[in-house]
Enzyme design. Sequence first.
Site, mmCIF file in Angstrom:
data_model
loop_
_atom_site.group_PDB
_atom_site.id
_atom_site.type_symbol
_atom_site.label_atom_id
_atom_site.label_comp_id
_atom_site.label_asym_id
_atom_site.label_seq_id
_atom_site.Cartn_x
_atom_site.Cartn_y
_atom_site.Cartn_z
ATOM 1 N N ASN A 6 -0.529 -0.335 -6.383
ATOM 2 C CA ASN A 6 -1.323 0.894 -6.277
ATOM 3 C C ASN A 6 -0.358 2.038 -5.932
ATOM 4 O O ASN A 6 0.106 2.133 -4.798
ATOM 5 C CB ASN A 6 -2.394 0.715 -5.185
ATOM 6 C CG ASN A 6 -3.186 1.989 -4.954
ATOM 7 O OD1 ASN A 6 -3.025 2.982 -5.676
ATOM 8 N ND2 ASN A 6 -4.050 1.981 -3.946
ATOM 9 N N TRP A 7 -0.097 2.863 -6.913
ATOM 10 C CA TRP A 7 0.871 3.952 -6.714
ATOM 11 C C TRP A 7 0.263 5.152 -5.982
ATOM 12 O O TRP A 7 0.971 6.098 -5.665
ATOM 13 C CB TRP A 7 1.441 4.401 -8.064
ATOM 14 C CG TRP A 7 2.624 3.592 -8.506
ATOM 15 C CD1 TRP A 7 3.049 2.419 -7.962
ATOM 16 C CD2 TRP A 7 3.548 3.910 -9.562
ATOM 17 N NE1 TRP A 7 4.172 1.977 -8.613
ATOM 18 C CE2 TRP A 7 4.496 2.868 -9.603
ATOM 19 C CE3 TRP A 7 3.647 4.947 -10.480
ATOM 20 C CZ2 TRP A 7 5.552 2.857 -10.527
ATOM 21 C CZ3 TRP A 7 4.696 4.935 -11.400
ATOM 22 C CH2 TRP A 7 5.639 3.895 -11.419
ATOM 23 N N LYS A 8 -1.051 5.120 -5.760
ATOM 24 C CA LYS A 8 -1.724 6.247 -5.085
ATOM 25 C C LYS A 8 -1.319 7.575 -5.756
ATOM 26 O O LYS A 8 -1.103 7.606 -6.952
ATOM 27 C CB LYS A 8 -1.423 6.218 -3.582
ATOM 28 C CG LYS A 8 -1.699 4.826 -2.991
ATOM 29 C CD LYS A 8 -1.712 4.770 -1.511
ATOM 30 C CE LYS A 8 -2.083 3.351 -1.080
ATOM 31 N NZ LYS A 8 -2.240 3.191 0.344
ATOM 32 N N HIS A 95 -11.684 1.961 -2.602
ATOM 33 C CA HIS A 95 -10.492 2.019 -1.738
ATOM 34 C C HIS A 95 -10.811 2.859 -0.501
ATOM 35 O O HIS A 95 -11.501 3.870 -0.604
ATOM 36 C CB HIS A 95 -9.303 2.623 -2.505
ATOM 37 C CG HIS A 95 -8.012 2.390 -1.777
ATOM 38 N ND1 HIS A 95 -7.648 3.142 -0.690
ATOM 39 C CD2 HIS A 95 -7.029 1.478 -1.967
ATOM 40 C CE1 HIS A 95 -6.474 2.691 -0.235
ATOM 41 N NE2 HIS A 95 -6.079 1.683 -0.997
ATOM 42 N N GLU A 97 -9.181 4.933 1.114
ATOM 43 C CA GLU A 97 -8.768 6.343 1.044
ATOM 44 C C GLU A 97 -9.783 7.185 0.258
ATOM 45 O O GLU A 97 -9.877 8.393 0.455
ATOM 46 C CB GLU A 97 -7.351 6.445 0.437
ATOM 47 C CG GLU A 97 -6.303 6.001 1.447
ATOM 48 C CD GLU A 97 -5.011 5.485 0.847
ATOM 49 O OE1 GLU A 97 -4.791 5.659 -0.370
ATOM 50 O OE2 GLU A 97 -4.224 4.890 1.611
ATOM 51 N N GLU A 164 -8.698 -5.117 2.416
ATOM 52 C CA GLU A 164 -7.692 -4.203 2.950
ATOM 53 C C GLU A 164 -8.175 -3.629 4.282
ATOM 54 O O GLU A 164 -8.924 -2.643 4.294
ATOM 55 C CB GLU A 164 -7.461 -3.037 1.980
ATOM 56 C CG GLU A 164 -6.888 -3.440 0.647
ATOM 57 C CD GLU A 164 -6.092 -2.297 0.010
ATOM 58 O OE1 GLU A 164 -4.924 -2.494 -0.290
ATOM 59 O OE2 GLU A 164 -6.655 -1.201 -0.175
ATOM 60 N N GLY A 170 -0.580 1.325 5.259
ATOM 61 C CA GLY A 170 0.462 2.305 5.545
ATOM 62 C C GLY A 170 0.972 2.311 6.976
ATOM 63 O O GLY A 170 1.697 3.226 7.371
ATOM 64 N N SER A 201 0.155 -2.825 3.930
ATOM 65 C CA SER A 201 1.537 -2.977 4.417
ATOM 66 C C SER A 201 2.253 -4.231 3.912
ATOM 67 O O SER A 201 3.136 -4.753 4.591
ATOM 68 C CB SER A 201 1.575 -2.949 5.945
ATOM 69 O OG SER A 201 1.189 -1.669 6.411
ATOM 70 N N GLY A 222 0.745 -1.116 -1.864
ATOM 71 C CA GLY A 222 0.870 0.340 -1.957
ATOM 72 C C GLY A 222 2.337 0.747 -1.974
ATOM 73 O O GLY A 222 3.040 0.584 -2.971
ATOM 74 N N GLY A 223 2.802 1.271 -0.831
ATOM 75 C CA GLY A 223 4.154 1.821 -0.721
ATOM 76 C C GLY A 223 5.248 0.993 -1.390
ATOM 77 O O GLY A 223 6.040 1.534 -2.175
HETATM 78 P P1 13P Z 1 0.350 0.084 1.720
HETATM 79 O O1 13P Z 1 0.903 -1.171 1.068
HETATM 80 O O2 13P Z 1 1.230 1.280 1.501
HETATM 81 O O3 13P Z 1 0.010 -0.175 3.151
HETATM 82 O O4 13P Z 1 -1.015 0.432 0.974
HETATM 83 C C1 13P Z 1 -1.953 -0.555 0.791
HETATM 84 C C2 13P Z 1 -3.006 -0.052 -0.103
HETATM 85 O O5 13P Z 1 -3.764 0.828 0.256
HETATM 86 C C3 13P Z 1 -3.101 -0.626 -1.442
HETATM 87 O O6 13P Z 1 -4.267 -0.274 -2.077
#
Ligand code: 13P
Length: 240
Positions: A6-8, A95, A97, A164, A170, A201, A222-223
Amino acid sequence: MYFIANWKMFGGVNSLNSLDKVIKFIKSFKKKKLIQIIYCPPNTLINLMSRKFRNININVGSQNCHEQKDYGPYTGSVNCRMLKNAGAKYVIIGHSEVRQSGESNDLINKKIQTAIKSGLKVIFCVGETIQQKRKKLTKKVLSKQIKLGLNNVKNKKNIIIAYEPVWSIGTGIIPKPLELLKTINFLKKKLKYNKILYGGSVNSKNINQLKSIYNLDGYLIGGASQDPKKFIDIIKKTYI
Ligand code: 13P
């Protein structure tokens, strides 16, 4: 095992060059038949990315969609039909977010129904906040998110669940192994036929701990997914 990136809200056209490393890795990876990689970039990159992955078994997905199936006067929105047309096969829905910006369980349910009808596979995110966890409400929160999110969804076969915990996204903090094992078991009992992933994470260090959770079907990353080396490391270490 699923490895979903997930590149957000990160990445431009140049970021696609970094995928050459991932393509090269997959071509030579002996366990490639055992894994499914899905990249969910910003919508601006879906089409270019799906062209890039034309000759390799990596799929592309979106990070959200509009709840309406057809075109309409909704400024700034993109529906499943458009995402599919651009090359997406999957869509992340629910998600945290997006939930934080006001997305309700009811809206999530509408989006899931539309995505399934439109022929997209769904990555449905659920998870509790730190306050809910402290009050020992995790199971209650997950049950509610699942009940309302999947209300009247008859065909659940194309839905992947991503657990999640919001407090883990994050932050560098992951759940304790036993705690995670129990939560995944709880979700597996509720959704016997669905794949259950963990997200929050995930990185190339804690993957050694996470892979001991035997009942997980993969990770939503994510990251660490923005760096091809870290992403490849996560996949490799899962199988060492
Ligand atoms: P991180 O891996 O950056 O914590 O993000 C997780 C996430 O929200 C994947 O959808």
